[in-house]
Structures are given as C-alpha cells and as structure tokens.
Motif scaffolding. Structure first.
Motif, PDB file in Angstrom:
ATOM      1  N   VAL A 163       0.838  -1.236   0.015  1.00 35.19           N
ATOM      2  CA  VAL A 163      -0.142  -0.007  -0.052  1.00 35.19           C
ATOM      3  C   VAL A 163       0.864   1.162   0.030  1.00 35.19           C
ATOM      4  O   VAL A 163       1.810   1.354   0.952  1.00 35.19           O
ATOM      5  N   ARG A 205       1.432   5.255   0.299  1.00 32.90           N
ATOM      6  CA  ARG A 205       0.980   6.378   0.646  1.00 32.90           C
ATOM      7  C   ARG A 205       1.978   7.669   0.438  1.00 32.90           C
ATOM      8  O   ARG A 205       3.231   7.430   0.708  1.00 32.90           O
ATOM      9  N   ASP A 246      -1.765  12.749   0.474  1.00 31.33           N
ATOM     10  CA  ASP A 246      -3.216  12.673   0.545  1.00 31.33           C
ATOM     11  C   ASP A 246      -3.517  11.565  -0.360  1.00 31.33           C
ATOM     12  O   ASP A 246      -4.850  10.996  -0.541  1.00 31.33           O
ATOM     13  N   VAL A 280      -3.463   7.495  -1.613  1.00 29.04           N
ATOM     14  CA  VAL A 280      -3.281   6.153  -1.232  1.00 29.04           C
ATOM     15  C   VAL A 280      -3.474   5.170  -2.404  1.00 29.04           C
ATOM     16  O   VAL A 280      -4.482   5.335  -3.018  1.00 29.04           O
ATOM     17  N   ASP A 308      -3.727   1.206  -3.001  1.00 27.13           N
ATOM     18  CA  ASP A 308      -3.876  -0.108  -2.278  1.00 27.13           C
ATOM     19  C   ASP A 308      -3.846  -1.005  -3.550  1.00 27.13           C
ATOM     20  O   ASP A 308      -4.634  -1.345  -4.250  1.00 27.13           O
TER      21      ASP A 308
END
Length: 240
Positions: free
Chosen positions: A133, A135, A138, A140, A142
């Motif tokens: 995942v 990051r 802001d 993300v 997955d």
C-alpha cells in the motif's frame, strides 16, 4: 481455476466466431454480442476479464461503448482492446483518451490478438504487482485491492492507468522515461504510438484532480512522481 472470460462486441458475427475459435483454443471462455446495448448489459452483469470492442458499429459505436464502460463503476476497471479499421494515429489516440487499454488494427492476425489478450491480462493483474500500500501525502494506492484514493475519496482508474500510476509512485523522486514506463508498466508487447503514455498520464492527472500535480513532466524525457511535502514536526515549527 476458472478460465478467464472475454467479451467480444462486434456487429460482424463472422468476426466474433473467428475470435471465439482462437480464444477458446487458447483456453479462454468467450461471450459474443453483436449489438452495443447487449454488450454493455453483459459486461455489467458478468464482469468479464477483458472486452474486445470494435469501433465501427451501427448505432452506438465502439467509442461510445467504451465511454459507458468507463463511466460505470461496475465496468470501469475492465481492460479493453479496441479493434479499428482506421490506421491514423489521431483515431487511436481518441480511443486511448476515452479509456481503451490497447488497440489492434484490422485486418489482424488471430494469433496476435490472442497474444495481446494474454499480455493485457498479465500486465493488469494485481498478482503481477507488489502487495504494498503506497502512501504519498493524501494519495493512497492499495495494490492488493487495486484501489486508489485521494484525500479519502476513491479514484476510479482503468487497469492500465492504475499500473502506470503504481509504477511512477513506487519510484517517487526518480525520473522515468517514456521507454521505462512502456517496458516495465505496459510491456513491450503493447501497441504503442508516440502519445500513448502522455494520453494515459493526462487521464490520470484529470482523475486525481489536485493530486495530479504529483506527476511532473520532464520535458523531452518522461515523468517524475513528486514526493508529497511532509508536515513539519512540532519541534521544527517551534511548538513545544
């Protein structure tokens, strides 16, 4: 393990049967539709692993069908190969801008079509990517879920767009040439024109909104994914 299902939407029954014969010989299940409306309904109900879509059809053409596939959350991530009798770069760019993942000009070799389908499914499969995942501020990404969110809101990308974004984000801070992106994110067996990567990146930026600013253009070379600025620590800001 069930065979992967390919939906073929084309108004020519003979072409559907030709594609069906070769894909089934290659181990795929095939569903055919000779009308755009029927193809869209099948896609929504059956969630095929990929769609082969002819551009030139009466009524709704393939471009409009592709638009509708991309605008529906149930079908937005299904990989699409467009069949086109038009050879100009401009016509192919239009297909990519709408959301096609690959294209094949008519007349085509059935063997090449099967190879293209295999390549498309391989490069758009989450199993072929890392299980991380990512990051970045802001944003993300997955990877196992094949999902993207910006400021907590989901961003729907096509399979190819997702792979390009993942490729760039996983190399944040590094400059990636268009050749790097084609070879590693798309594969050497995808049909590529000069503007292919640029068209996909433009679509990604548009869908990310403000987050699209994370993808920087390196003129004459490629792109760089910028690492989002981190908020200063309390000690650094003078707050104790």
């Amino acid at each position: 393990m069930r065979p992967q299902t390919i939906l073929v939407i084309d108004d020519e029954r003979d072409l559907i049967e030709l594609v069906r014969y070769n894909l089934e010989k290659g181990g795929f299940d095939v569903i055919g539709a000779t009308k755009a409306e029927a193809g869209l309904e099948i896609a929504r109900l059956n969630s095929p692993d990929a769609v082969i879509l002819d551009i030139m059809m009466p009524g709704q053409d393939g471009l409009e069908v592709c638009r509708q596939l991309r605008s529906d959350a149930r079908t937005a991530r299904i990989p699409v190969i467009m069949l086109t009798a038009k050879a100009s770069e401009a016509d192919r760019v239009v297909g990519l801008e709408i959301g096609a993942d690959d294209y094949l000009a008519k007349p085509f070799s059935p063997r090449e079509l099967v190879a293209r389908v295999r390549a498309l499914l391989r490069r758009t499969s989450p199993a072929e990517m890392s299980n991380d995942v990512i990051r970045n501020g802001d944003l993300v990404i997955d990877v196992p879920r094949h999902e993207v969110a910006w400021k907590g809101k989901p961003v729907v990308l096509t399979a190819t767009e997702f792979r390009i974004l993942h490729f760039l984000a996983a190399r944040a801070g590094r400059v990636c040439s268009r050749t790097d992106i084609i070879d590693d994110a798309l594969g050497t067996d995808v049909a590529v024109i000069d503007r292919t990567i640029d068209v996909h990146v433009t679509a990604i930026r548009r869908k990310l909104g403000k987050g699209g600013e994370l993808i920087e253009t390196v003129r004459g070379f490629g792109y760089k994914f910028r690492e989002a600025a981190k908020a200063p620590s309390k000690s650094a800001s003078g707050v104790r």
